[in-house]
Design a protein around this motif. Structure first.
Motif, PDB file in Angstrom:
ATOM      1  N   SER A  19       0.830  -1.176  -0.156  1.00  0.00           N
ATOM      2  CA  SER A  19      -0.063  -0.069   0.143  1.00  0.00           C
ATOM      3  C   SER A  19       0.865   1.263  -0.211  1.00  0.00           C
ATOM      4  N   THR A  76      -4.770  -2.971  -5.982  1.00  0.00           N
ATOM      5  CA  THR A  76      -5.980  -3.612  -5.304  1.00  0.00           C
ATOM      6  C   THR A  76      -7.120  -2.849  -5.260  1.00  0.00           C
ATOM      7  N   GLY A  77      -6.719  -1.421  -5.140  1.00  0.00           N
ATOM      8  CA  GLY A  77      -8.057  -0.489  -5.106  1.00  0.00           C
ATOM      9  C   GLY A  77      -7.740   0.658  -4.573  1.00  0.00           C
ATOM     10  N   VAL A  93      -5.998   0.080   9.280  1.00  0.00           N
ATOM     11  CA  VAL A  93      -6.246  -1.151   9.955  1.00  0.00           C
ATOM     12  C   VAL A  93      -6.061  -0.975  11.567  1.00  0.00           C
ATOM     13  N   GLU A 123      -4.302   2.362   3.331  1.00  0.00           N
ATOM     14  CA  GLU A 123      -4.851   1.123   4.150  1.00  0.00           C
ATOM     15  C   GLU A 123      -4.927   1.312   5.453  1.00  0.00           C
ATOM     16  N   TYR A 125      -3.463  -1.246  -1.894  1.00  0.00           N
ATOM     17  CA  TYR A 125      -4.437  -0.120  -1.924  1.00  0.00           C
ATOM     18  C   TYR A 125      -3.476   0.938  -1.886  1.00  0.00           C
ATOM     19  N   HIS A 161       0.011   2.930   4.720  1.00  0.00           N
ATOM     20  CA  HIS A 161      -0.534   2.016   5.621  1.00  0.00           C
ATOM     21  C   HIS A 161      -0.417   2.625   7.348  1.00  0.00           C
ATOM     22  N   MET A 172      -8.730   2.158  -1.416  1.00  0.00           N
ATOM     23  CA  MET A 172      -8.561   1.953  -0.092  1.00  0.00           C
ATOM     24  C   MET A 172      -9.096   0.483   0.598  1.00  0.00           C
ATOM     25  N   ARG A 173      -8.368   0.446   1.603  1.00  0.00           N
ATOM     26  CA  ARG A 173      -9.093  -0.667   2.682  1.00  0.00           C
ATOM     27  C   ARG A 173      -9.103   0.062   4.012  1.00  0.00           C
ATOM     28  N   ARG A 174     -10.157   0.109   4.527  1.00  0.00           N
ATOM     29  CA  ARG A 174     -10.572   0.576   6.055  1.00  0.00           C
ATOM     30  C   ARG A 174     -11.409  -0.538   6.642  1.00  0.00           C
ATOM     31  N   ASP A 175     -10.871  -0.854   7.795  1.00  0.00           N
ATOM     32  CA  ASP A 175     -11.185  -1.818   8.569  1.00  0.00           C
ATOM     33  C   ASP A 175     -12.219  -0.989   9.806  1.00  0.00           C
ATOM     34  N   TYR A 210     -17.090   5.826  -2.494  1.00  0.00           N
ATOM     35  CA  TYR A 210     -16.565   6.013  -1.347  1.00  0.00           C
ATOM     36  C   TYR A 210     -16.545   7.545  -1.263  1.00  0.00           C
TER      37      TYR A 210
END
Length: 193
Positions: free
Chosen positions: A95, A140-141, A123, A121, A118, A98, A143-146, A168
Motif C-alpha cells: 500500500s 488492489t483498489g 487497520v 490502508e 491499496y 499504511h 483503499m482498505r478501511r477496517d 467512497y
C-alpha cells in the motif's frame, strides 16, 4: 530534525540478500520535517518510511516516497501522526500509506499512484484525513478501511481500471482513459502527471 532538497536512494544490489529495512525510520518521540525531497527505497523489501513510537512525526511538503518493497509510508502506534502536503507516494509493492494501531495522518493535494495493493490502508484503529488528492491505478483498489478506522475525505479523485463495487464518500471515481476530463482545470497542481 529537518531535511530539505535531498534525494535518498538505496544503492542497487546485484547479488546477495536484499535488505528489509526502511529508507527512513522515525521512532520513539523522534520527528523529522521534510521539504522538496525524494525517498527511493528500490532494492529493499522494507517500507520507504516507518514511523513508530508516539507523538507527531513531522510535516512533509513536496516529498516523493517511492519504490518501497513493502509500503510507502507506514505509521503505527498510538498518538503517532504525520501531515503530508503536495506529496507523491508511488510504486510501492504493497500500500501507498499504511496506518495502524491508532496512528493518524493528514494528506492534502497529494498523489497516490501505481502501488501494488491499496492507495490507503487503515487497520487496527488507523485514522486519516484526505483532502483534494488524486489516486491513480493502485492495483488492489483505492483503499482498505477496517471497522473502527476513521477516514475523513473531501474533493478527491480516484482513477481506476475497474469500477469498485461501492462508492467512497469524498471521492469522485473516474475510469482509466477518462482522466483527461479530470486534468482540465487541474493541471496547475501537476498531480496526475
Amino acid at each position: 530534525g529537518f531535511i530539505e532538497g535531498v534525494t535518498l536512494r538505496r544503492p542497487k544490489i546485484t547479488s546477495g540478500e536484499v535488505p528489509s529495512f526502511p529508507m527512513l525510520e522515525i521512532e520513539g518521540k523522534g520527528r523529522v520535517d521534510v521539504v522538496h525531497s525524494v525517498l527511493d527505497n528500490e532494492g529493499s523489501t522494507g517500507s520507504v518510511v516507518l514511523a513508530t513510537g508516539s507523538g507527531r512525526k513531522g510535516d512533509w511538503n513536496h516529498v516523493t516516497i517511492r519504490n518501497g518493497g513493502l509500503h510507502g509510508l507506514q505509521l503505527c502506534g498510538k498518538d503517532v501522526s504525520m501531515t503530508l502536503q503536495n506529496c507523491r507516494v508511488r510504486g510501492n509493492k504493497q500500500s501507498g500509506i499504511h496506518c495502524s494501531d491508532n496512528a493518524s495522518f493528514g494528506l492534502v493535494e497529494g498523489l497516490i499512484r501505481d502501488n501494488g495493493a491499496y492507495g490507503l490502508e487503515l487497520v487496527s484503529g488507523g485514522m486519516g484525513n484526505v483532502l483534494k488528492c488524486r489516486f491513480y491505478t493502485n492495483d488492489t483498489g483505492i483503499m482498505r478501511r477496517d471497522a473502527g478506522c476513521n477516514l475523513t475525505a473531501s474533493m478527491n479523485v480516484a482513477v481506476v481500471t475497474k469500477t469498485p463495487g461501492r462508492g467512497y464518500p469524498g471521492f469522485r471515481i473516474v475510469a482509466k482513459g477518462e482522466e483527461n476530463l479530470v486534468k482540465q482545470g487541474e493541471s496547475e497542481h501537476g498531480v496526475l502527471q
